[in-house]
Design an enzyme around this catalytic site. Structure first.
Site, mmCIF file in Angstrom:
data_model
loop_
_atom_site.group_PDB
_atom_site.id
_atom_site.type_symbol
_atom_site.label_atom_id
_atom_site.label_comp_id
_atom_site.label_asym_id
_atom_site.label_seq_id
_atom_site.Cartn_x
_atom_site.Cartn_y
_atom_site.Cartn_z
ATOM 1 N N GLY A 1 27.320 -48.142 11.855
ATOM 2 C CA GLY A 1 27.030 -46.828 11.273
ATOM 3 C C GLY A 1 26.376 -45.874 12.257
ATOM 4 O O GLY A 1 26.351 -44.667 12.039
ATOM 5 N N LYS B 1 19.035 -36.766 4.954
ATOM 6 C CA LYS B 1 19.378 -36.106 3.689
ATOM 7 C C LYS B 1 18.735 -36.815 2.509
ATOM 8 O O LYS B 1 18.378 -36.185 1.508
ATOM 9 C CB LYS B 1 20.898 -36.021 3.513
ATOM 10 C CG LYS B 1 21.475 -34.746 4.112
ATOM 11 C CD LYS B 1 21.611 -34.786 5.599
ATOM 12 C CE LYS B 1 20.846 -33.834 6.407
ATOM 13 N NZ LYS B 1 21.103 -33.900 7.837
ATOM 14 N N TYR C 1 18.259 -27.466 13.841
ATOM 15 C CA TYR C 1 18.423 -27.942 12.464
ATOM 16 C C TYR C 1 17.643 -29.215 12.178
ATOM 17 O O TYR C 1 17.067 -29.360 11.086
ATOM 18 C CB TYR C 1 19.911 -28.078 12.096
ATOM 19 C CG TYR C 1 20.600 -29.348 12.521
ATOM 20 C CD1 TYR C 1 20.682 -30.440 11.668
ATOM 21 C CD2 TYR C 1 21.200 -29.461 13.778
ATOM 22 C CE1 TYR C 1 21.323 -31.612 12.050
ATOM 23 C CE2 TYR C 1 21.838 -30.620 14.167
ATOM 24 C CZ TYR C 1 21.902 -31.687 13.303
ATOM 25 O OH TYR C 1 22.532 -32.844 13.681
ATOM 26 N N ALA D 1 11.764 -32.459 18.512
ATOM 27 C CA ALA D 1 13.162 -32.322 18.083
ATOM 28 C C ALA D 1 13.789 -31.192 18.902
ATOM 29 O O ALA D 1 14.172 -30.151 18.373
ATOM 30 C CB ALA D 1 13.232 -32.019 16.585
ATOM 31 N N ALA E 1 28.711 -35.601 13.103
ATOM 32 C CA ALA E 1 29.360 -36.835 12.672
ATOM 33 C C ALA E 1 30.843 -36.614 12.353
ATOM 34 O O ALA E 1 31.697 -37.424 12.720
ATOM 35 C CB ALA E 1 28.633 -37.381 11.447
ATOM 36 N N HIS F 1 34.259 -20.505 -13.432
ATOM 37 C CA HIS F 1 33.024 -19.785 -13.755
ATOM 38 C C HIS F 1 32.130 -20.666 -14.627
ATOM 39 O O HIS F 1 32.650 -21.359 -15.500
ATOM 40 C CB HIS F 1 33.369 -18.500 -14.511
ATOM 41 C CG HIS F 1 32.167 -17.737 -14.959
ATOM 42 N ND1 HIS F 1 31.398 -17.000 -14.080
ATOM 43 C CD2 HIS F 1 31.583 -17.621 -16.183
ATOM 44 C CE1 HIS F 1 30.398 -16.443 -14.760
ATOM 45 N NE2 HIS F 1 30.495 -16.807 -16.035
HETATM 46 C C1 LIG Z 1 17.931 -36.689 12.335
HETATM 47 C C2 LIG Z 1 19.412 -36.414 12.522
HETATM 48 C C3 LIG Z 1 20.097 -35.772 11.512
HETATM 49 C C4 LIG Z 1 21.462 -35.541 11.663
HETATM 50 N N1 LIG Z 1 22.116 -34.887 10.643
HETATM 51 C C5 LIG Z 1 23.437 -34.659 10.754
HETATM 52 C C6 LIG Z 1 24.169 -34.045 9.687
HETATM 53 O O1 LIG Z 1 23.606 -33.705 8.639
HETATM 54 N N2 LIG Z 1 25.503 -33.860 9.845
HETATM 55 C C7 LIG Z 1 26.160 -34.232 10.989
HETATM 56 O O2 LIG Z 1 27.387 -34.043 11.069
HETATM 57 N N3 LIG Z 1 25.498 -34.793 12.020
HETATM 58 C C8 LIG Z 1 24.163 -35.026 11.925
HETATM 59 N N4 LIG Z 1 23.507 -35.643 12.955
HETATM 60 C C9 LIG Z 1 24.271 -35.957 14.181
HETATM 61 C C10 LIG Z 1 25.119 -37.217 13.982
HETATM 62 O O3 LIG Z 1 24.282 -38.290 13.611
HETATM 63 C C11 LIG Z 1 25.892 -37.530 15.250
HETATM 64 O O4 LIG Z 1 26.653 -36.392 15.620
HETATM 65 C C12 LIG Z 1 26.829 -38.694 15.057
HETATM 66 O O5 LIG Z 1 26.145 -39.855 14.651
HETATM 67 C C13 LIG Z 1 27.608 -38.970 16.347
HETATM 68 O O6 LIG Z 1 28.452 -40.050 16.158
HETATM 69 P P1 LIG Z 1 28.913 -40.959 17.391
HETATM 70 O O7 LIG Z 1 29.851 -41.962 16.803
HETATM 71 O O8 LIG Z 1 29.381 -40.110 18.495
HETATM 72 O O9 LIG Z 1 27.591 -41.674 17.928
HETATM 73 P P2 LIG Z 1 26.382 -42.443 17.239
HETATM 74 O O10 LIG Z 1 26.324 -42.242 15.782
HETATM 75 O O11 LIG Z 1 25.186 -42.079 18.044
HETATM 76 O O12 LIG Z 1 26.746 -43.963 17.463
HETATM 77 C C14 LIG Z 1 26.813 -44.525 18.735
HETATM 78 C C15 LIG Z 1 26.636 -46.023 18.592
HETATM 79 O O13 LIG Z 1 26.937 -46.625 19.835
HETATM 80 C C16 LIG Z 1 26.056 -47.714 20.043
HETATM 81 N N5 LIG Z 1 26.031 -47.980 21.475
HETATM 82 C C17 LIG Z 1 25.632 -47.147 22.467
HETATM 83 N N6 LIG Z 1 25.794 -47.746 23.670
HETATM 84 C C18 LIG Z 1 26.287 -48.968 23.433
HETATM 85 C C19 LIG Z 1 26.656 -50.046 24.270
HETATM 86 N N7 LIG Z 1 26.546 -49.967 25.588
HETATM 87 N N8 LIG Z 1 27.101 -51.178 23.693
HETATM 88 C C20 LIG Z 1 27.203 -51.289 22.348
HETATM 89 N N9 LIG Z 1 26.885 -50.290 21.509
HETATM 90 C C21 LIG Z 1 26.438 -49.139 22.043
HETATM 91 C C22 LIG Z 1 24.730 -47.202 19.486
HETATM 92 O O14 LIG Z 1 23.870 -48.289 19.171
HETATM 93 C C23 LIG Z 1 25.200 -46.432 18.261
HETATM 94 O O15 LIG Z 1 25.198 -47.245 17.104
HETATM 95 C C24 LIG Z 1 22.146 -35.930 12.840
HETATM 96 C C25 LIG Z 1 21.453 -36.588 13.858
HETATM 97 C C26 LIG Z 1 20.101 -36.833 13.703
HETATM 98 C C27 LIG Z 1 19.370 -37.552 14.809
#
Ligand SMILES: Cc1cc2nc3c(=O)[nH]c(=O)nc-3n(C[C@H](O)[C@H](O)[C@H](O)COP(=O)(O)OP(=O)(O)OC[C@H]3O[C@@H](n4cnc5c(N)ncnc54)[C@H](O)[C@@H]3O)c2cc1C
Length: 465
Positions: free
Chosen positions: A40, A52, A186, A270, A320, A444
């Site tokens: 996740g 959220k 944000y 942040a 995300a 509505h």
């Molecule tokens: C507080 C907060 C609130 C947020 N709110 C929102 C929102 O409301 N809406 C929204 O769209 N986005 C939001 N985001 C941003 C969103 O979480 C990210 O844009 C999204 O998770 C990116 O997805 P990703 O798959 O690129 O990476 P990530 O979700 O960061 O996942 C990357 C994964 O890779 C793993 N990983 C890294 N390196 C290695 C390795 N070498 N070997 C094995 N595993 C590894 C990590 O452990 C991690 O689990 C928020 C972020 C934060 C911090």
């Protein structure tokens, strides 16, 4: 341990990586997903869902506190409510647990093999994964890098002690009495607002001249007004410098150069997120970069054949749903389908109070691109549903080409407007014109009628204003 060979290896199980792996599995591709932490990724475990959930709990507490204060016009009164943040966090962990468990089940259903551990590149087709029982070598024909991002740390205020990132803020068991938030983007504002609603005295410190600097002032004004109503102090043009020796004060340089010390129990830093490009031997594959991000083309291909990158590690907007859309596309490309990134609109939402949605081009962005536009807003104070919800702040704004009325952007600010983002994006992605919106019947009484009225108003004939 025997080496694993597969067709597709996905590194990182965030919304980019796990969606990519599920789609690949559905398409019959022999897929391995490596995750060093929890399924996740940031989104489910320390980002979107956790924040959220906390915002919802804070809203509920704030609502009953308002009733208890005798200030409600609805005739509802209550005794003073109590907040047990540790229980709130337990509930939130339960929501996260249900979702991550669901991801595990979906991956299993799609026949994806999960390897738990941190991956390092040996070469472009081979990684070594440090698992609990030793090093697992995985060889793949194609690799997807989906390692995500991490919170930016300030050298003068490193994480530790009272200085926390969003990850620790989302795991606090007690509401800090005095919270300073560095950064009015944000994440800072969503969490700062939630803690203020739960009773913290919050000060937001932003280096730029206004909050949410990436959005236009018209959109952010209702949020700024509500921050004030919540008693949050906002210092713009100011910088957090260092902790006092006793670590109960934050020295802040204000816009005029003077220094003040703010009393704190916690400082939430942040100030942004940076791509996770370290710790997995990126050097071993020497990819082309776009500044700190991995460079990708319109198919998410990196500069090395057979190596793709998706999600936060590839750049802005770090969201995300962008990561997931890229992941789904790459899985289909690996399966031999003809796909390329052709999306016009990646909506962005601030779950502030009120919420902000930005889909497509703002008027400023359209003008900067030298497009002749028409644009107008419809205020929620003229929307019946908004009034019944006691939330008349905000508006919906349309941006359309002047010549053929093609929708270029729809933005808005208002309570619960996040739920309209789907309609905004759908209209833009489907190439709707203002007349397509006005030719649609909106139920509505709904906030969605604001979208209809904004389109009518942009065409010069709004009904309800
Ligand atoms: C507080 C907060 C609130 C947020 N709110 C929102 C929102 O409301 N809406 C929204 O769209 N986005 C939001 N985001 C941003 C969103 O979480 C990210 O844009 C999204 O998770 C990116 O997805 P990703 O798959 O690129 O990476 P990530 O979700 O960061 O996942 C990357 C994964 O890779 C793993 N990983 C890294 N390196 C290695 C390795 N070498 N070997 C094995 N595993 C590894 C990590 O452990 C991690 O689990 C928020 C972020 C934060 C911090």
């Amino acid at each position: 341990m025997r080496d694993i060979s597969c067709k597709l290896l996905v590194i990182g199980a965030g919304p980019g990586g796990y969606v990519c792996a599920i789609r690949a599995g559905q398409l019959g591709i022999d897929t391995v997903l490596v995750e060093g932490n929890k399924l996740g990724g940031t989104c489910l475990n320390i980002g979107c869902i956790r924040s959220k959930a906390l915002i919802h709990a804070a809203d509920e507490f704030s609502r009953v506190t308002h009733f208890a204060s005798g200030g409600s016009l609805l005739g509802i009164s209550l005794a003073a409510p109590q907040l047990d943040l540790a229980r709130t966090m337990q509930w939130k962990d339960g929501v996260v647990g249900r979702l991550t468990g669901g991801v595990a089940a979906l991956l299993k259903k799609a026949n994806v093999k999960i390897v738990t551990g941190w991956a390092r590149f040996r070469d472009g087709k081979t990684v070594e994964v440090e698992t609990e029982i030793g090093v697992q070598v995985v060889r793949a024909e194609q690799v997807v890098i989906a390692t995500g991002s991490k919170a930016v740390e300030l050298s003068a205020l490193p994480f530790g002690g009272p200085v926390i990132s969003s990850t620790e803020a989302l795991a606090l068991n007690a509401v800090p009495r005095r919270l300073a938030v560095l950064g009015a983007g944000y994440i800072g504002l969503e969490l700062g607002t939630a803690f203020a609603k739960m009773g913290a005295a919050v000060t937001v410190i932003e280096a730029l001249p206004r909050i949410l600097p990436q959005y236009d002032a018209e959109l952010t004004r209702p949020v700024a007004e509500h921050l004030q109503a919540l008693g949050i102090t906002v210092l713009t043009g100011a910088k957090g410098q260092e902790l006092t020796q006793a670590k109960d004060g934050l020295v802040v340089e204000q816009a005029d150069g003077s220094r003040v010390t703010i009393e704190i129990d916690k400082v939430l830093v942040a100030v942004g997120r940076s791509p996770a490009t370290e710790g997995w031997d990126l050097e071993a594959i020497d990819l082309d970069m776009d500044g700190p991000f991995i460079h990708v083309d319109d198919r998410c291909r990196t500069s090395m054949r057979g190596v793709y990158a998706i999600g936060d590690v590839t750049g802005e907007p770090m969201l995300a749903h962008r990561a997931s859309a890229q992941g789904e596309m790459v899985a289909e490309i690996v399966a031999g389908k003809r796909r390329a990134w052709d999306r016009t609109c990646i909506p962005a939402i601030c779950f502030t109070d009120p919420e902000i949605v930005v889909a497509g081009l703002t008027p400023e962005a359209a003008k900067a691109a030298h497009i002749d536009i028409i644009s107008d807003v419809f205020p929620f104070r003229a929307n019946g549903r908004a009034l019944t919800l006691e939330s008349s702040a905000g508006f919906v704004r349309m941006v359309a080409r002047a010549d053929n009325h093609l929708l270029l952007g729809i933005q808005g600010v208002g309570a619960a407007i996040s739920e309209l983002s789907a309609a905004f994006s759908l209209a833009i992605e489907m190439g709707a014109r203002l007349e397509d919106v006005t030719g649609t019947i909106f139920a509505h009484p709904t906030l969605g009628e604001g979208m209809l009225e904004a389109a009518l108003k942009t065409l010069g004939h709004a009904i309800h204003i």
